[in-house]
Scaffold this active site. Structure first.
Site, mmCIF file in Angstrom:
data_model
loop_
_atom_site.group_PDB
_atom_site.id
_atom_site.type_symbol
_atom_site.label_atom_id
_atom_site.label_comp_id
_atom_site.label_asym_id
_atom_site.label_seq_id
_atom_site.Cartn_x
_atom_site.Cartn_y
_atom_site.Cartn_z
ATOM 1 N N LEU A 5 47.508 41.580 58.557
ATOM 2 C CA LEU A 5 48.274 40.499 57.944
ATOM 3 C C LEU A 5 49.395 41.021 57.055
ATOM 4 O O LEU A 5 50.366 40.330 56.803
ATOM 5 C CB LEU A 5 47.345 39.596 57.132
ATOM 6 C CG LEU A 5 46.343 38.789 57.950
ATOM 7 C CD1 LEU A 5 45.365 38.070 57.031
ATOM 8 C CD2 LEU A 5 47.056 37.789 58.837
ATOM 9 N N ASP A 61 48.934 34.752 36.835
ATOM 10 C CA ASP A 61 50.076 34.853 37.742
ATOM 11 C C ASP A 61 50.197 33.590 38.588
ATOM 12 O O ASP A 61 50.377 33.653 39.802
ATOM 13 C CB ASP A 61 49.933 36.083 38.640
ATOM 14 C CG ASP A 61 51.262 36.458 39.318
ATOM 15 O OD1 ASP A 61 52.326 36.016 38.835
ATOM 16 O OD2 ASP A 61 51.220 37.183 40.327
#
Length: 646
Positions: free
Chosen positions: A21, A138
């Site tokens: 990925l 984040d």
């Protein structure tokens, strides 16, 4: 997604790798499958990080904390080995593209109603994260994925473990971690971060969703200038709808103590259904078609390779899991959604998903519905809960034809969906009313939701031509055992001969007339169905995945699941003996798709058999003239597909 190369392993832990990925700051990310077919993203730590003891200790703590979050509004952790030579963590697929992709590349700013729902869903997810002792640190548009059932937050906690090492360790005030444009003033100043920091970032994310830009501008003039504006300037909310500015401005308060909590945000912004605009839903459908083709090609290539190397790849078996999903969390280029369909034009690539529900945590029930319908105790404050030893018949205690105070129009069975849709239910309730005097138990209820099936009898409080009120209840069946609480007061208001409105506390739903009787399932559903093993070659005979559907009434165990696979050692190598698991599930509805309660592990089962399950539902489709039984877990994923065994 790219194919595996010669340097890549065939398997990581119990997961067979299918493709690459991408590569991130922490390590490589692979698409993988469990032995049962669950689709996961496996992140493998870079060697230079794995060589540092401090990283390993922090990584292990963060993975443990992530597991406590439980998948509510997030991507669940499905496996990990923090002591391996190359530490790894496997995370379930999340079915949806990122907020950044939708707003920045495809759709543009979202309408106010969608932004409100986004805030409510993210607030609920952050609340669960904070209750688990984590701070995301984040939160940004690329870390928010949009699904049909609501937003999901990804990539929290793990990044903090990486930053501990890459920044040379935490200073006395904590390292500066975050993404420019979506940081809090505390992050900019390098101060210790708490949950309020995530709330500030949430405000920036909501402003971005509403306008397509950060409320503090871009880094075109320099990152330090942007960080100065975050710490000292007021946000630019010029194009934010007036209905949203108050909440977003409160989230963006410079003083952390002045910001609302995630729990307060979730409570103030209920999530509508459907919550996404039609244009975004259409894009999800187009993404799904592209992703299905890509996954099918990768899966076909991987299975061909596995067929040639069956003996060398024998260590890929694992615990029984069955499910699939959409975009991989942490994928540097997040993919789009896989949206299930009860009657697709063609069946999807082979998925072994049924018992995935036994290991993956399902999305928790909406707090308001869960509390109103099933309070934390019976009428006297004591916990309820049947022993779950056996199913209870749904037949009411009195004959529907008997005379009494309940109007004839109310008598019989009614069913409704509390969460999800009729085609893809996430939580359901069934009420079967019989005649009887006030104070007698004239109703049988069946509730599937929040990873449990609850059945019981409710007393009639009052009845007139328009409304029936049910009160005190007794739990007669609980799956899992002793997990159900006595149902709260329920009110049924007749709208037409076929429709009534149901309410319990703040929860409301529309119920429709349903069937009763000892034989509910259509004849074509009955019999033994098998799934083709993922492993090919001589090892294929060691794997069995089949279901048997039998006839019965609501409350009867009509589904039996058998899963057999090789036992593995701690390194993932196959042993000579096998794990043999059998589950049963109780029928909970008479309206297609046919809802089943969570799988109940049969007594004496192997200790490796897992039993957590959200419930499921059955549909039947055809492909090239052949019947396919689809078993959907009651959350947003693909079904297990079974073919006739006879």
């Amino acid at each position: 997604m790219e194919p595996l190369n010669a340097e890549d392993p065939v398997a990581i832990g119990p997961f067979r790798l299918v493709g690459r990925l991408g590569v991130g700051g922490m390590g490589r990310v692979f698409l993988a499958r469990s032995a049962g077919g669950r689709t996961v993203a496996v992140k493998v730590v870079h060697a230079e990080l794995a060589a540092q003891d401090e990283f390993r200790r922090r990584f292990a703590r963060e993975v443990e904390a992530l597991e406590r979050v439980g998948g509510t509004g997030t991507a669940p952790v499905l496996g990990s080995d923090t002591t391996a030579a190359a530490p790894w963590v496997a995370i379930g697929y999340v079915p949806g593209p990122s907020l950044r992709t939708v707003v920045g590349d495809e759709y543009g700013p979202l309408p106010p109603a969608t932004v409100r729902a986004l805030g409510g869903g993210l607030g609920e997810a952050l609340d669960h994260i904070h209750r688990a002792g984590l701070v995301h640190r984040d939160l940004k548009p690329s870390n928010v994925l949009l699904t049909v059932d609501g937003p999901r937050i990804i990539d929290f906690g793990i990044a903090r473990a990486v930053d501990t090492v890459t920044d040379g360790g935490l200073t006395s005030t904590g390292a500066v971690v975050g993404s420019p444009g979506f940081m809090s003033p505390e992050q900019v100043r390098g101060e210790k971060l708490g949950p309020a920091s995530d709330v500030f970032c949430l405000g920036s994310v909501l402003a971005y969703a509403a306008t397509g830009r950060s409320p503090f501008g871009t880094s075109d003039s320099g990152v330090h200038a942007l960080m100065f504006r975050i710490a000292h300037d007021e946000p630019d909310l010029t194009d934010v709808a007036p209905a949203l500015t108050g909440l977003i401005r409160a989230c963006l308060a410079k003083d952390p103590a002045a910001r609302p909590t995630a729990s307060e945000i979730a409570g103030a912004l209920p999530v509508a259904d459907p919550w996404l605009p039609a244009g975004v839903l259409a894009r999800l459908g187009r993404h799904a078609a592209l992703l299905l083709e890509a996954e099918h090609a990768a899966e076909h290539a991987a299975e061909q390779a596995a067929g040639h190397t069956a003996h060398s790849a024998a260590g890929t078996a694992a615990a029984p899991e069955r499910t699939a999903g959409g975009a991989a969390p942490g994928d540097p280029t997040p993919g789009p959604s896989v949206i299930p369909s009860a009657a697709p034009d063609r069946p999807r690539s082979r998925r072994r998903v049924l018992t995935a529900a036994l290991t993956a945590a399902a999305v928790a029930a909406a707090a308001g519905i869960g509390y109103a319908l099933w309070p934390l105790g019976g009428p006297d404050g004591t916990p309820g809960g049947g022993d779950g030893k056996g199913p209870t018949s749904s037949a009411p205690p009195s004959s529907p034809g008997a005379s009494g105070p309940v109007p004839a129009a109310f008598l019989g069975a009614w069913e409704g969906v509390l969460r999800g849709t009729q085609e893809h239910p996430r939580e359901t309730v069934r009420i079967e009313l019989a005649q009887g005097a006030p104070g007698t138990k004239t109703a049988v209820y069946t509730h599937v939701g929040d990873n449990r099936l609850c059945m019981g009898r409710s007393r009639l409080v009052s009845a007139d031509e328009d409304k029936v009120v049910l009160g005190e209840s007794d739990v007669t069946t609980s799956v899992p055992a002793r997990r159900c609480m006595a149902a709260a007061h329920q009110t049924l208001t007749l709208r037409s001969p076929e429709v009534l409105e149901w309410s319990s506390g703040t929860a409301k739903a529309t119920f429709r007339k349903a069937r009763t009787g000892p034989e509910i399932l259509p004849a074509e559903y009955l019999g033994r169905w098998k799934m083709k093993p993922l492993v090919e070659g001589p090892e294929a005979d060691r794997y069995t995945d089949e279901v048997t559907v039998t006839q019965g009434a609501v409350g009867a165990a009509v589904l039996r699941v058998l899963s057999v696979y090789p036992r593995t050692d701690a390194e993932g190598n196959q042993l000579a003996d096998a794990v043999n698991c059998t589950w049963t599930a109780i029928l909970a509805s008479t309206t297609p798709p046919y809802v089943l309660g969570p799988m109940d592990l049969e007594p004496g089962a192997d200790r490796e058999c897992v039993r957590d399950d959200p419930g499921s539902y059955l549909t039947l489709t055809r492909y090239k003239g052949k019947e396919i039984l689809q078993v959907y877990p009651m959350y947003d994923t693909e079904p297990g597909e079974y073919h006739r065994a006879d």
